[in-house]
Design a protein around this motif. Structure first.
Motif, mmCIF file in Angstrom:
data_model
loop_
_atom_site.group_PDB
_atom_site.id
_atom_site.type_symbol
_atom_site.label_atom_id
_atom_site.label_comp_id
_atom_site.label_asym_id
_atom_site.label_seq_id
_atom_site.Cartn_x
_atom_site.Cartn_y
_atom_site.Cartn_z
ATOM 1 N N ASN A 38 0.801 -1.563 -1.075
ATOM 2 C CA ASN A 38 2.151 -1.485 -1.638
ATOM 3 C C ASN A 38 3.142 -1.230 -0.495
ATOM 4 O O ASN A 38 4.038 -0.416 -0.588
ATOM 5 C CB ASN A 38 2.268 -0.420 -2.726
ATOM 6 N N TYR A 39 2.918 -1.963 0.574
ATOM 7 C CA TYR A 39 3.687 -1.824 1.806
ATOM 8 C C TYR A 39 4.546 -3.065 2.023
ATOM 9 O O TYR A 39 4.139 -4.185 1.725
ATOM 10 C CB TYR A 39 2.730 -1.670 3.003
ATOM 11 N N GLY A 40 5.714 -2.850 2.602
ATOM 12 C CA GLY A 40 6.577 -3.928 3.050
ATOM 13 C C GLY A 40 7.341 -3.458 4.273
ATOM 14 O O GLY A 40 7.781 -2.300 4.329
ATOM 15 N N GLY A 41 7.500 -4.305 5.244
ATOM 16 C CA GLY A 41 8.193 -3.933 6.472
ATOM 17 C C GLY A 41 9.642 -3.540 6.248
ATOM 18 O O GLY A 41 10.143 -2.594 6.864
ATOM 19 N N ARG A 42 10.327 -4.249 5.365
ATOM 20 C CA ARG A 42 11.717 -3.898 5.087
ATOM 21 C C ARG A 42 11.785 -2.516 4.426
ATOM 22 O O ARG A 42 12.647 -1.707 4.768
ATOM 23 C CB ARG A 42 12.367 -4.950 4.201
ATOM 24 N N TRP A 43 10.905 -2.266 3.464
ATOM 25 C CA TRP A 43 10.847 -0.939 2.832
ATOM 26 C C TRP A 43 10.633 0.137 3.893
ATOM 27 O O TRP A 43 11.282 1.183 3.877
ATOM 28 C CB TRP A 43 9.718 -0.879 1.795
ATOM 29 N N ASP A 44 9.715 -0.115 4.819
ATOM 30 C CA ASP A 44 9.369 0.859 5.849
ATOM 31 C C ASP A 44 10.592 1.207 6.702
ATOM 32 O O ASP A 44 10.856 2.378 6.988
ATOM 33 C CB ASP A 44 8.242 0.306 6.718
ATOM 34 N N ILE A 45 11.363 0.197 7.100
ATOM 35 C CA ILE A 45 12.555 0.430 7.916
ATOM 36 C C ILE A 45 13.611 1.203 7.119
ATOM 37 O O ILE A 45 14.188 2.181 7.612
ATOM 38 C CB ILE A 45 13.119 -0.903 8.450
ATOM 39 N N VAL A 46 13.859 0.774 5.889
ATOM 40 C CA VAL A 46 14.851 1.461 5.046
ATOM 41 C C VAL A 46 14.411 2.896 4.777
ATOM 42 O O VAL A 46 15.229 3.832 4.864
ATOM 43 C CB VAL A 46 15.082 0.690 3.724
ATOM 44 N N ASP A 47 13.143 3.104 4.483
ATOM 45 C CA ASP A 47 12.636 4.453 4.209
ATOM 46 C C ASP A 47 12.806 5.359 5.432
ATOM 47 O O ASP A 47 13.224 6.511 5.306
ATOM 48 C CB ASP A 47 11.165 4.376 3.789
ATOM 49 N N ALA A 48 12.514 4.823 6.609
ATOM 50 C CA ALA A 48 12.681 5.607 7.837
ATOM 51 C C ALA A 48 14.152 5.956 8.049
ATOM 52 O O ALA A 48 14.483 7.097 8.414
ATOM 53 C CB ALA A 48 12.127 4.839 9.039
ATOM 54 N N ALA A 49 15.042 4.998 7.823
ATOM 55 C CA ALA A 49 16.479 5.254 7.984
ATOM 56 C C ALA A 49 16.962 6.295 6.971
ATOM 57 O O ALA A 49 17.770 7.174 7.320
ATOM 58 C CB ALA A 49 17.263 3.956 7.833
ATOM 59 N N GLN A 50 16.464 6.213 5.751
ATOM 60 C CA GLN A 50 16.851 7.198 4.737
ATOM 61 C C GLN A 50 16.384 8.600 5.123
ATOM 62 O O GLN A 50 17.110 9.570 4.928
ATOM 63 C CB GLN A 50 16.290 6.807 3.366
ATOM 64 N N ARG A 51 15.192 8.694 5.678
ATOM 65 C CA ARG A 51 14.696 10.011 6.110
ATOM 66 C C ARG A 51 15.557 10.575 7.226
ATOM 67 O O ARG A 51 15.867 11.773 7.230
ATOM 68 C CB ARG A 51 13.242 9.916 6.574
ATOM 69 N N LEU A 52 15.947 9.733 8.171
ATOM 70 C CA LEU A 52 16.830 10.195 9.240
ATOM 71 C C LEU A 52 18.168 10.670 8.672
ATOM 72 O O LEU A 52 18.684 11.714 9.081
ATOM 73 C CB LEU A 52 17.060 9.085 10.268
#
Length: 186
Positions: free
Chosen positions: A79-93
């Motif tokens: 249930n992984y996607g590269g775009r999700w991963d980038i957005v999730d990392a930005a949201q955490r920051l």
């Protein structure tokens, strides 16, 4: 790191998605003990939302059971996607009030616990990366194989690695700069 189920795979027919979920549950039951015995540390990068509580618990149990293993880190992107991963990392920051930088994003991706891949192998004759490791593969080499994943065995892997070994990795530099760096300094 393998791509087991993308965040876009939910768009497949419901019976196929259900079968894939059952396959995951079966694989966790069958394979995790052997992976554990072989010293593999398991990680399941990806969104947990949308997965059944039983699957989420099984993934968590497998990660916890193998957390101290050190022989090899095995990431099963589910249930992984590269775009999700980038957005999730930005949201955490943003939640932490930290600036959004390359280093910050890298440190907050779902695969921050491992280095970026040197080689990405795409099987099955496809010639795209399908939203996989978009951030992490910026300087990866790509190898495309017509062999389907279940049949991608030692010989196919050797061919991919042999191809990779012939490549010049420049990381933005020219061939001349790379060659100069290889020469011993007097």
């Amino acid at each position: 790191t393998v791509f087991a189920f993308s965040s876009e795979n939910w768009l497949r027919p419901a019976d196929e998605v259900s079968a894939l979920m059952e396959l995951l549950a079966l694989a966790l039951t069958r394979e995790v003990p052997q992976l554990q015995a072989n010293g593999l540390q398991l990680h399941f990068p990806g969104k947990k939302q949308g997965l059944s509580p039983r699957i989420v618990q099984s993934l968590k149990d497998a990660e916890e059971a193998s957390a101290k293993n050190q022989r090899l880190v095995f990431n099963v992107c589910f249930n992984y996607g590269g775009r999700w991963d980038i957005v999730d990392a930005a949201q955490r920051l943003a939640e932490l009030g930290e600036p959004i930088t390359e280093e910050g994003l890298s440190a907050h991706t779902a695969l921050a616990h491992v280095g970026d891949p040197d080689l990405v192998i795409r099987t099955g004759g496809e010639r795209r990366i399908s939203n996989f490791l978009l951030w992490q593969s910026a300087y990866s080499e790509f190898y495309f194989s017509d062999v389907l994943w279940p049949d991608f065995g030692p010989q196919a892997l050797d061919e991919a690695l042999s191809d990779f070994a012939q490549r010049e990795r420049r990381f933005g530099k020219t061939s001349e700069q790379v060659e100069q760096e290889r020469k011993p300094h007097a």
